[in-house]
Design a protein around this motif. Structure first.
Motif, mmCIF file in Angstrom:
data_model
loop_
_atom_site.group_PDB
_atom_site.id
_atom_site.type_symbol
_atom_site.label_atom_id
_atom_site.label_comp_id
_atom_site.label_asym_id
_atom_site.label_seq_id
_atom_site.Cartn_x
_atom_site.Cartn_y
_atom_site.Cartn_z
ATOM 1 N N LEU A 113 1.069 -1.092 0.104
ATOM 2 C CA LEU A 113 -0.067 -0.153 -0.115
ATOM 3 C C LEU A 113 0.751 1.355 0.029
ATOM 4 O O LEU A 113 0.643 2.205 -0.507
ATOM 5 N N GLU A 117 0.552 3.942 -2.998
ATOM 6 C CA GLU A 117 0.195 5.408 -2.663
ATOM 7 C C GLU A 117 1.406 6.346 -3.587
ATOM 8 O O GLU A 117 1.196 7.129 -3.943
ATOM 9 N N LEU A 141 -6.004 -6.423 0.156
ATOM 10 C CA LEU A 141 -5.160 -4.961 0.019
ATOM 11 C C LEU A 141 -6.523 -4.147 0.050
ATOM 12 O O LEU A 141 -6.167 -3.151 0.469
ATOM 13 N N PHE A 145 -6.972 -1.194 2.660
ATOM 14 C CA PHE A 145 -6.952 0.258 2.317
ATOM 15 C C PHE A 145 -8.257 0.847 3.028
ATOM 16 O O PHE A 145 -8.165 1.813 3.528
ATOM 17 N N LEU A 167 -4.471 2.468 -6.492
ATOM 18 C CA LEU A 167 -5.029 1.023 -6.144
ATOM 19 C C LEU A 167 -5.642 0.424 -7.127
ATOM 20 O O LEU A 167 -5.273 -0.856 -7.427
#
Length: 172
Positions: A113, A117, A141, A145, A167
């Protein structure tokens, strides 16, 4: 400019650090070190780490080792850039024990993650490898998130909308 860090140099650092500190503790590696040790890259520019709990004499040992081994050391981990994921410690993967130090890969979901980002080319490659190697999966994931999304306001450098878009791109 210090020498790039390859697998051998990471292993020398772990062994030397284990010999240099007093007591026990845990060091979590992240970023390029994880990529090198997992075989996704041959080298990285520095060793990113988090010590928790920190063994006695840990920070005192770093400067001499940095010089002796000609490496860059950077105290950095995903929770410096995005909210810490619930259960990150339990998902961290054991690497080795040297002296009183246990070395781990910082939670790969957290690393994925944080890379999503930022979303540099190298980060995209690393996340793709994590997914290909079944080290992280897309549904989890997304769940993680969603758990940290309300906390992103505490990280003003992070744009939640762009993060979500990255993402979606990474998982498409």
């Amino acid at each position: 400019m210090r020498q790039p860090v390859n697998r051998n140099r990471v292993e020398r650092f772990m062994k030397s650090l284990g010999e240099s500190v007093q007591g026990s503790g845990t060091v979590f590696f992240t970023g390029g070190v994880t990529a090198v040790l997992m075989g996704w890259r041959d080298m990285t520019v520095d060793i990113d780490f988090k010590a928790e709990p920190e063994p006695g004499g840990f920070y005192e040992a770093l400067a001499p080792l940095k010089e002796k081994l000609d490496i860059n050391l950077e105290p950095a981990c995903p929770s410096d850039f995005i909210p810490p994921l619930p259960g990150w410690r339990d998902r961290s993967r054991f690497i080795a024990r040297h002296g009183g130090i246990d070395f781990y890969h910082y939670d790969l979901y957290s690393q994925a993650l944080a890379k999503i980002e930022r979303f540099h080319d190298r980060d995209r490659h690393d996340v793709s490898r994590m997914i290909e190697d079944s080290l992280v999966n897309a549904p989890r994931l997304r769940e993680l998130f969603a758990e940290i999304e309300p906390l992103l306001l505490r990280y003003p450098a992070v744009d939640a909308g762009s993060f979500l878009q990255n993402l979606n791109t990474a998982l498409s």
